[in-house]
Scaffold this motif. Structure first.
Motif, mmCIF file in Angstrom:
data_model
loop_
_atom_site.group_PDB
_atom_site.id
_atom_site.type_symbol
_atom_site.label_atom_id
_atom_site.label_comp_id
_atom_site.label_asym_id
_atom_site.label_seq_id
_atom_site.Cartn_x
_atom_site.Cartn_y
_atom_site.Cartn_z
ATOM 1 N N VAL A 1 -15.559 8.541 -0.822
ATOM 2 C CA VAL A 1 -14.804 7.644 0.064
ATOM 3 C C VAL A 1 -15.669 6.448 0.476
ATOM 4 C CG1 VAL A 1 -13.698 7.437 2.316
ATOM 5 C CG2 VAL A 1 -13.281 9.452 0.919
ATOM 6 N N ILE A 2 -16.912 6.707 0.837
ATOM 7 C CA ILE A 2 -17.809 5.619 1.241
ATOM 8 C C ILE A 2 -18.020 4.640 0.100
ATOM 9 C CG2 ILE A 2 -20.181 5.075 1.930
ATOM 10 C CD1 ILE A 2 -20.216 7.676 3.527
ATOM 11 N N ALA A 3 -18.206 5.160 -1.118
ATOM 12 C CA ALA A 3 -18.415 4.291 -2.276
ATOM 13 C C ALA A 3 -17.207 3.398 -2.514
ATOM 14 C CB ALA A 3 -18.711 5.135 -3.515
ATOM 15 N N VAL A 4 -16.006 3.990 -2.473
ATOM 16 C CA VAL A 4 -14.780 3.196 -2.697
ATOM 17 C C VAL A 4 -14.608 2.155 -1.599
ATOM 18 C CG1 VAL A 4 -12.261 3.314 -2.728
ATOM 19 C CG2 VAL A 4 -13.601 4.967 -4.040
ATOM 20 N N MET A 5 -14.862 2.545 -0.343
ATOM 21 C CA MET A 5 -14.716 1.609 0.768
ATOM 22 C C MET A 5 -15.701 0.444 0.646
ATOM 23 S SD MET A 5 -12.208 2.482 2.658
ATOM 24 C CE MET A 5 -11.114 3.903 2.694
ATOM 25 N N PRO B 1 -5.598 7.849 -7.031
ATOM 26 C CA PRO B 1 -5.279 9.182 -7.565
ATOM 27 C C PRO B 1 -6.481 10.125 -7.580
ATOM 28 C CG PRO B 1 -4.269 7.472 -8.920
ATOM 29 C CD PRO B 1 -5.192 6.780 -7.964
ATOM 30 N N ALA B 2 -7.658 9.588 -7.976
ATOM 31 C CA ALA B 2 -8.853 10.433 -8.017
ATOM 32 C C ALA B 2 -9.254 10.887 -6.614
ATOM 33 C CB ALA B 2 -10.001 9.668 -8.672
ATOM 34 N N LEU B 3 -9.163 9.992 -5.620
ATOM 35 C CA LEU B 3 -9.516 10.364 -4.247
ATOM 36 C C LEU B 3 -8.538 11.387 -3.675
ATOM 37 C CD1 LEU B 3 -10.545 6.921 -2.685
ATOM 38 C CD2 LEU B 3 -12.053 8.824 -3.272
ATOM 39 N N LEU B 4 -7.256 11.192 -3.945
ATOM 40 C CA LEU B 4 -6.253 12.116 -3.420
ATOM 41 C C LEU B 4 -6.365 13.485 -4.080
ATOM 42 C CD1 LEU B 4 -3.202 9.683 -3.193
ATOM 43 C CD2 LEU B 4 -4.598 10.535 -1.314
ATOM 44 N N THR B 5 -6.805 13.504 -5.322
ATOM 45 C CA THR B 5 -7.023 14.789 -6.003
ATOM 46 C C THR B 5 -8.119 15.595 -5.319
ATOM 47 O OG1 THR B 5 -6.349 13.772 -8.099
ATOM 48 C CG2 THR B 5 -7.510 15.856 -8.248
ATOM 49 N N LEU C 1 0.824 -1.204 0.000
ATOM 50 C CA LEU C 1 0.000 0.000 0.000
ATOM 51 C C LEU C 1 0.865 1.264 0.000
ATOM 52 C CD1 LEU C 1 -3.121 -0.298 2.350
ATOM 53 C CD2 LEU C 1 -3.061 0.565 0.019
ATOM 54 N N GLY C 2 1.953 1.221 0.757
ATOM 55 C CA GLY C 2 2.833 2.376 0.808
ATOM 56 C C GLY C 2 3.413 2.710 -0.553
ATOM 57 N N ASP C 3 3.844 1.681 -1.289
ATOM 58 C CA ASP C 3 4.397 1.914 -2.627
ATOM 59 C C ASP C 3 3.321 2.429 -3.577
ATOM 60 O OD1 ASP C 3 6.697 1.552 -4.537
ATOM 61 O OD2 ASP C 3 5.248 0.216 -5.488
ATOM 62 N N VAL C 4 2.123 1.819 -3.532
ATOM 63 C CA VAL C 4 1.034 2.232 -4.416
ATOM 64 C C VAL C 4 0.562 3.649 -4.075
ATOM 65 C CG1 VAL C 4 -1.359 1.762 -5.066
ATOM 66 C CG2 VAL C 4 0.269 -0.121 -4.894
ATOM 67 N N MET C 5 0.395 3.944 -2.783
ATOM 68 C CA MET C 5 -0.072 5.261 -2.380
ATOM 69 C C MET C 5 0.952 6.343 -2.719
ATOM 70 S SD MET C 5 -3.122 4.906 -1.227
ATOM 71 C CE MET C 5 -3.372 6.524 -0.534
ATOM 72 N N SER C 6 2.234 6.014 -2.656
ATOM 73 C CA SER C 6 3.260 6.984 -3.021
ATOM 74 C C SER C 6 3.132 7.376 -4.487
ATOM 75 C CB SER C 6 4.647 6.398 -2.745
ATOM 76 O OG SER C 6 5.669 7.281 -3.171
ATOM 77 N N ASN C 7 2.972 6.363 -5.356
ATOM 78 C CA ASN C 7 2.805 6.650 -6.782
ATOM 79 C C ASN C 7 1.511 7.409 -7.049
ATOM 80 O OD1 ASN C 7 5.194 5.269 -7.348
ATOM 81 N ND2 ASN C 7 4.136 3.305 -7.592
ATOM 82 N N ALA C 8 0.426 6.996 -6.370
ATOM 83 C CA ALA C 8 -0.867 7.656 -6.583
ATOM 84 C C ALA C 8 -0.823 9.111 -6.106
ATOM 85 C CB ALA C 8 -1.960 6.892 -5.849
ATOM 86 N N TYR C 9 -0.135 9.361 -4.994
ATOM 87 C CA TYR C 9 -0.064 10.718 -4.451
ATOM 88 C C TYR C 9 0.709 11.636 -5.397
ATOM 89 C CZ TYR C 9 0.408 14.380 -0.880
ATOM 90 O OH TYR C 9 0.350 15.561 -0.178
ATOM 91 N N VAL D 1 -1.843 9.196 3.909
ATOM 92 C CA VAL D 1 -1.618 8.262 5.021
ATOM 93 C C VAL D 1 -2.950 7.827 5.618
ATOM 94 C CG1 VAL D 1 -0.608 7.999 7.313
ATOM 95 C CG2 VAL D 1 0.668 9.183 5.521
ATOM 96 N N TRP D 2 -3.822 8.783 5.862
ATOM 97 C CA TRP D 2 -5.144 8.456 6.407
ATOM 98 C C TRP D 2 -5.908 7.530 5.463
ATOM 99 C CZ3 TRP D 2 -10.020 9.676 4.353
ATOM 100 C CH2 TRP D 2 -11.107 9.394 5.200
ATOM 101 N N LEU D 3 -5.869 7.822 4.164
ATOM 102 C CA LEU D 3 -6.583 6.994 3.194
ATOM 103 C C LEU D 3 -6.004 5.582 3.165
ATOM 104 C CD1 LEU D 3 -8.735 6.827 0.999
ATOM 105 C CD2 LEU D 3 -7.008 7.577 -0.653
#
Length: 537
Positions: free
Chosen positions: A424-428, A453-457, A180-188, A463-465
């Motif tokens: 966020v609720i829909a994705v979760m 990427p769409a959520l972070l935008t 998740l850390g690697d994926v979230m880094s790229n997405a961010y 980190v929270w996500l």
């Protein structure tokens, strides 16, 4: 007629990205291997898109080889096989069994003590292995028969073990958090580039580890409070261990001092070095693998005689080397050097020699007991699975984006009722349902890159996500009737334990998980406070 078919396909071109995801889910549910299904579906829809002019081969011609090269040389992902090796060594060497036996006897005089012991050991194994299936199976084999024999209600015994096993999802160092850390880094970084930020900030695995630590500990606390409440109000479901099977207090303390320090120190060294910024996740994983090897080699169940003594010498040298950099300047080649630092460097060199001897002795001990080959085979199998899925997921993501999938996801989330909260609720909810059918690796490497990427935008904290997603997947893995943890437990549970008891026992812990998700949503600082304090983010 052929022209009409082409026109029909062209009209459907805008739906190819959605059809691609539906086809992938259908094939995975049919039992096809995830890694090859990802690549196969990507190639199929890529060729289909090329044939009707809806896809440009440039999306994969150059980027895909670069992605593969990036995966292979990614220093963060190198931590995955090392942490897997660390966990497999601790699992196969009998350390978990000794921990559970010691804790059960120490707290057995209390009602609910055996359940609390299972939860504590489950948390320790989660911080050691990071693999949900391994923890659930190990705890099920070791503790479930004992709990049933001691008079525990079947539902309470099964629910406690399943819940303790899923802690490997959220307590670092977790394989889920590394990926998740690697994926979230790229997405961010991608989300910042979309917003015109051409000097993007980064998110590290250490950030996610720090963010998940407090929620993980709070979750363990909630689990234990529930078991304590059962012991107080429904004591017949969690009886105390008979007196003849308990340790005397002094005997219990002595047994705990023999069993607990080594794995606890290893966890503190590995996790503490990451959180303190002293070591990267990969470096800490290498230290953890060496430490686990020495602990296994110095244990009475694996080694004896000279190999055992040499392994203990290596373990002592390991401890010396872990402490010395904080006390002395061990850099070589300096123009000015104090006598005390020179002496410390000499001691460190001797400790390195002792560490090498201890590692060789531990390897020989594992080989002599027939454990070395199973450990290496298991590590290789899991690592190969992870990296093959990574490559398949990279191809799938490239084709999906080439078909306009990222725009479809962004538009769908932007149009979700409720704005950011609704998105966020829909994705979760989608991830929660997918967790019934797909492994966490597949969800992390396929679904998260598409939606993050769409959520972070939209302005969410990465980190929270990431922590929310990890807790959400953990909840999904525990929820009847499809939770993976329940399937793992059913596979090792005795035949007389009904499946309904496993489901019934899991439900209170699922409720606790949902409370944890709500708490994280209401108080994001629970996930972001520690990274901010440690790294100033």
């Amino acid at each position: 007629m052929f022209d009409e078919l082409i026109l029909c396909l062209c009209a459907c071109a805008t739906w190819l990205d959605i059809a691609m995801v539906i086809t992938l889910c259908a094939l995975l549910l049919m039992g096809f291997p995830a890694a090859f299904t990802l690549a196969g579906v990507a190639l199929l829809y890529g060729l289909l898109g090329l044939s009707i002019g809806a896809f440009d081969a440039a999306f994969i011609a150059e980027p895909f080889p670069i992605r593969i090269f990036g995966i292979v040389r990614n220093q963060v992902l190198l931590a995955v096989p090392l942490f897997i090796l660390m966990g497999v060594i601790l699992e196969r060497s009998g350390i978990a069994e000794r921990l559970l036996d010691t804790m059960a006897r120490l707290f057995g005089s209390l009602r609910g003590g055996l359940g609390l012991s299972v939860m504590v050991v489950g948390a320790l194994l989660a911080a050691s292995t990071g693999i949900v299936g391994a923890t659930v199976v190990t705890m099920g084999l070791l503790s479930l028969p004992t709990m049933l024999r001691r008079g525990y209600a079947p539902s309470v015994a099964a629910g406690s073990i399943a819940a303790a096993g899923t802690l490997g999802q959220i307590i670092p160092p977790s394989i889920v958090l590394i990926l998740l850390g690697d994926v979230m880094s790229n997405a961010y970084q991608e989300s910042q580039l979309r917003q015109g930020v051409f000097a993007p900030e980064t998110v590290s695995v250490g950030d996610l580890f720090a963010g998940a630590l407090l929620p993980g500990l709070v979750l363990v606390g909630f689990y234990m409070l529930y078991l304590i409440g059962l012991a107080i109000f429904r004591g017949e479901k969690t009886p105390a261990v008979p007196p003849e099977d308990r340790f005397a207090f002094r005997q219990g303390i002595a047994a705990a001092l023999r069993t607990l320090p080594a794995p606890l120190i290893l966890i503190v060294v590995v996790l503490g070095s990451i959180l303190a910024g002293v070591a990267t996740a990969t470096e800490a994983a290498a230290v953890g693998a060496v430490g686990a090897l020495l602990i296994a080699g110095s244990g009475t169940q694996v080694a004896e005689g000279l190999p055992k003594q040499l392994s203990r010498l290596g373990l002592l040298a390991f401890g010396v080397l872990a402490v010395m950099p904080f006390l002395f300047d061990l850099r070589l080649g300096r123009d000015e050097s104090q006598d005390v630092n020179t002496l410390a460097i000499a001691v460190a060199m001797i400790a390195c020699a002792g560490l090498a001897i201890g590692v060789l002795a531990a390897i020989f001990a594992l080989f002599a007991r027939g454990l070395l080959r199973p450990v290496l085979v298991k590590t290789t199998e899991v690592t190969a699975m992870v990296f093959t899925i990574l490559i398949g997921a990279a191809l799938f993501t490239l084709v999906f984006r080439g078909l306009g999938g990222d725009e479809t996801v962004a538009n769908a989330l932007a149009a979700t009722p409720g704005g950011v909260v609704g998105a966020v609720i829909a994705v979760m909810l989608v991830m929660f349902v997918l967790g019934f059918f797909l492994d966490f690796i597949e969800i992390t490497l396929v679904v998260v890159p598409l939606v993050a990427p769409a959520l972070l935008t939209l302005g969410l904290d990465p980190v929270w996500l990431g922590v929310m997603m990890a807790v959400n997947l953990q909840t999904s893995f525990l929820t009847p009737p499809f939770g993976f943890a329940l399937f793992y437990l059913r596979g090792v549970a005795p035949p007389e334990l009904p499946t309904t008891a496993i489901y019934k026992g899991a439900l209170p812990f699922v409720a606790i998980q949902i409370v944890m998700l709500a708490l994280l949503a209401a108080a994001p600082g629970l996930a972001t406070w520690l990274p901010g304090r440690l790294y100033g983010g």
